[in-house]
Design a protein around this motif. Structure first.
Motif, mmCIF file in Angstrom:
data_model
loop_
_atom_site.group_PDB
_atom_site.id
_atom_site.type_symbol
_atom_site.label_atom_id
_atom_site.label_comp_id
_atom_site.label_asym_id
_atom_site.label_seq_id
_atom_site.Cartn_x
_atom_site.Cartn_y
_atom_site.Cartn_z
ATOM 1 N N LEU A 84 0.731 -1.101 0.077
ATOM 2 C CA LEU A 84 0.044 -0.175 -0.206
ATOM 3 C C LEU A 84 0.926 0.946 -0.084
ATOM 4 O O LEU A 84 2.332 1.356 0.018
ATOM 5 C CB LEU A 84 -1.537 -0.105 1.020
ATOM 6 C CG LEU A 84 -2.136 -0.762 1.689
ATOM 7 C CD1 LEU A 84 -2.252 -1.185 2.711
ATOM 8 C CD2 LEU A 84 -3.066 -0.948 0.138
ATOM 9 N N THR A 91 0.095 0.480 9.023
ATOM 10 C CA THR A 91 -1.110 -0.049 8.342
ATOM 11 C C THR A 91 -1.826 -0.960 10.085
ATOM 12 O O THR A 91 -3.313 -1.488 10.286
ATOM 13 C CB THR A 91 -0.972 -1.183 7.502
ATOM 14 O OG1 THR A 91 -0.045 -0.605 6.420
ATOM 15 C CG2 THR A 91 -2.370 -1.965 6.935
ATOM 16 N N LEU A 354 -4.803 5.562 1.413
ATOM 17 C CA LEU A 354 -5.467 3.759 1.501
ATOM 18 C C LEU A 354 -6.657 4.422 0.117
ATOM 19 O O LEU A 354 -7.415 4.529 0.262
ATOM 20 C CB LEU A 354 -6.296 3.808 2.928
ATOM 21 C CG LEU A 354 -4.889 3.322 4.108
ATOM 22 C CD1 LEU A 354 -5.631 3.116 4.851
ATOM 23 C CD2 LEU A 354 -4.925 2.330 3.758
#
Ligand SMILES: Cc1cc2nc3c(=O)[nH]c(=O)nc-3n(C[C@H](O)[C@H](O)[C@H](O)COP(=O)(O)OP(=O)(O)OC[C@H]3O[C@@H](n4cnc5c(N)ncnc54)[C@H](O)[C@@H]3O)c2cc1C
Length: 436
Positions: A84, A91, A354
């Motif tokens: 990501l 995260t 995100l």
């Protein structure tokens, strides 16, 4: 409309349109049809989800406003990157240990999953998995990369830390002070990948309609009706896969995203002496500038470089000139090559960096906001979205399904984007380094 014509022109000029061969024909929707799931948008996300839904036996209709691959899916850099935009530890901090680690494991696997899908369906898209180099433009940027590599290594992913010398050897450039190498990364011809996914989905029974913009959604009992200029689809469930090209059809969805432009230029195929020294191992690169640069060679050995920053037709010429100049700073030998292709498109950026998956209305699922990292992420999300659209539990999704997350002062932020890009470019210049 002016923006649509501008985006039409950008994709028509792209290297990928010119090297993908003849476009397949998909008829526009005409008349009334019913299906289990309707998908809005024939990009990587919409088509990967449609493919997996059709493989699972669902009846699927895909509605695309232009042609499959018209959006970012067919015009991107073709870099198939795992991970990501945020790092593993961050995260886990945001999502908690269990869900965070599951998301990290998913994100770490997305490049491998994408190449597995390509192999399983025999998609001819110039796929190669030579590895992804992330290079530091200053000594200050290096510790962040090294921390990223350590966080992945702690989870069993063999991300290598590179000294300046080793980075220069692999990249064929002395412009960077070190970096990291993730061996799972790779590259594709993105428009061929989109068209390959469309062919695979159609072979499994999905109905794909081009030139069929969804104008509005209507509710009919438990079903949703999607209205196009010449037809109507009545569906049990709907996936909205329109990312940076999201329109007003789903109220509020556009406000989840900032549409950020990014441009690319590509050279003629490099002569043998340059092909042997510029990215000699076939790796692809992104660097640590705030306005980052990403580059690679394509299957015919053209040098392809992209970066963010120009907005609309007015800024475009400057962006192309800047990319050519930066390419020559990184690889001085490129001063002798002709630049034959130039194009661009929009990246959907979210405030938390995100992707967002939301259910903005009963039976309607939307997945947007890939932050310039959507090639592998969207292909790999396809099977998960297919399961959710077939009634699978929310807890099994790699990312939580939440409400829409509108960006505060969205209109103002969209208006100041051009200045923000210039500001980040200025900060990059103040950092020093040998690239900008
Ligand atoms: C120039 C560029 C370079 C990039 N480079 C990379 C890279 O190297 N690696 C990487 O991982 N990511 C990269 N990205 C990002 C990546 O391309 C995207 O994250 C990814 O393609 C998103 O796929 P998608 O299927 O969600 O959306 P898209 O491919 O954009 O598809 C959305 C589709 O929805 C359609 N649509 C919109 N509204 C409607 C409607 N009302 N009715 C019907 N259809 C509609 C559009 O026409 C479009 O075709 C890049 C993006 C750009 C623009």
């Amino acid at each position: 409309m002016a923006e649509k014509a501008f985006q039409d022109r950008l994709i028509e000029e792209s290297l990928w349109v010119r090297t993908a061969g003849a476009a397949p024909h998909f008829a526009a929707l005409a008349g009334e049809v019913r299906c289990d799931v309707a998908v809005i948008g024939a990009g990587l996300l919409g088509l990967s989800t449609a493919l997996h839904l059709a493989e699972g036996g669902a009846s699927v209709v895909v509605l695309e406003a232009a042609e499959p691959g018209w959006g970012s899916g067919g015009r991107n850099g073709g870099q198939v990157n795992p991970g990501l935009k945020i790092d593993p530890q961050d995260t886990v901090r945001r999502f908690g240990a269990a869900r965070g680690e599951a998301l990290v494991a998913f994100a770490g696997s997305v490049a491998d999953e994408t190449f597995a899908t390509i192999r399983r369906h025999g998609i001819d898209c110039d796929a190669s998995q030579a590895g992804w180099l992330q290079l530091a433009h200053t000594a200050r940027a290096l510790p962040g990369l090294e921390r990223r590599a350590e966080e992945w290594r702690a989870r069993g992913v063999a991300v290598e830390t590179l000294t300046a010398g080793r980075a220069a050897e692999i990249a064929g450039s002395e412009a960077y002070v070190g970096g990291i190498l993730n061996p799972h990364g790779g590259a594709v011809q993105p428009l061929k990948l989109v068209r390959g996914l469309a062919a695979a989905a159609a072979a499994q029974g999905a109905a794909i309609h081009a030139r069929s913009p969804v104008e509005r959604l209507e509710r009919d009992g438990t079903q949703t009706v999607l209205v196009t200029p010449q037809g109507r689809v009545t569906a049990g469930r709907v996936l909205v896969a329109t990312n940076a090209y999201t329109g007003p059809q789903v109220p509020g969805l556009r406000r989840d995203l900032l549409p950020v432009s990014t441009f690319q230029v590509a050279s003629e195929p490099l002569p043998p002496h340059l092909a042997a020294t510029v990215l000699p191992g076939g790796h692809h690169v992104s660097d640590t500038h705030r306005s980052l640069y990403y580059f690679r060679k394509d299957a015919e050995g053209r040098f392809v470089i992209g970066g963010r920053g120009a907005y609309g037709a007015r800024g475009m010429e400057g962006a192309y000139a800047e990319l050519r100049r930066v390419a020559q700073r990184i690889f001085p030998g490129l001063a002798e090559v002709r630049w034959e292709h130039r194009w661009g498109g929009m990246v959907g950026v979210t405030e938390d960096h995100l992707p967002h998956i939301a259910e903005p209305a009963p039976g309607v699922l939307a997945a947007v906001g890939f932050n310039g990292r959507g090639v592998a992420l969207s292909v790999a999300l396809g099977p998960h979205l297919a399961r959710r659209l077939s009634g699978g539990p929310e807890e099994a999704m790699p990312l939580p399904v939440g409400p829409l997350a509108p960006i505060r002062l969205h209109g103002t932020k969209v208006a100041v984007l051009p200045w923000a890009a210039g500001f980040y470019g200025l900060l990059d210049r103040l950092d020093g380094g040998r690239v900008v």
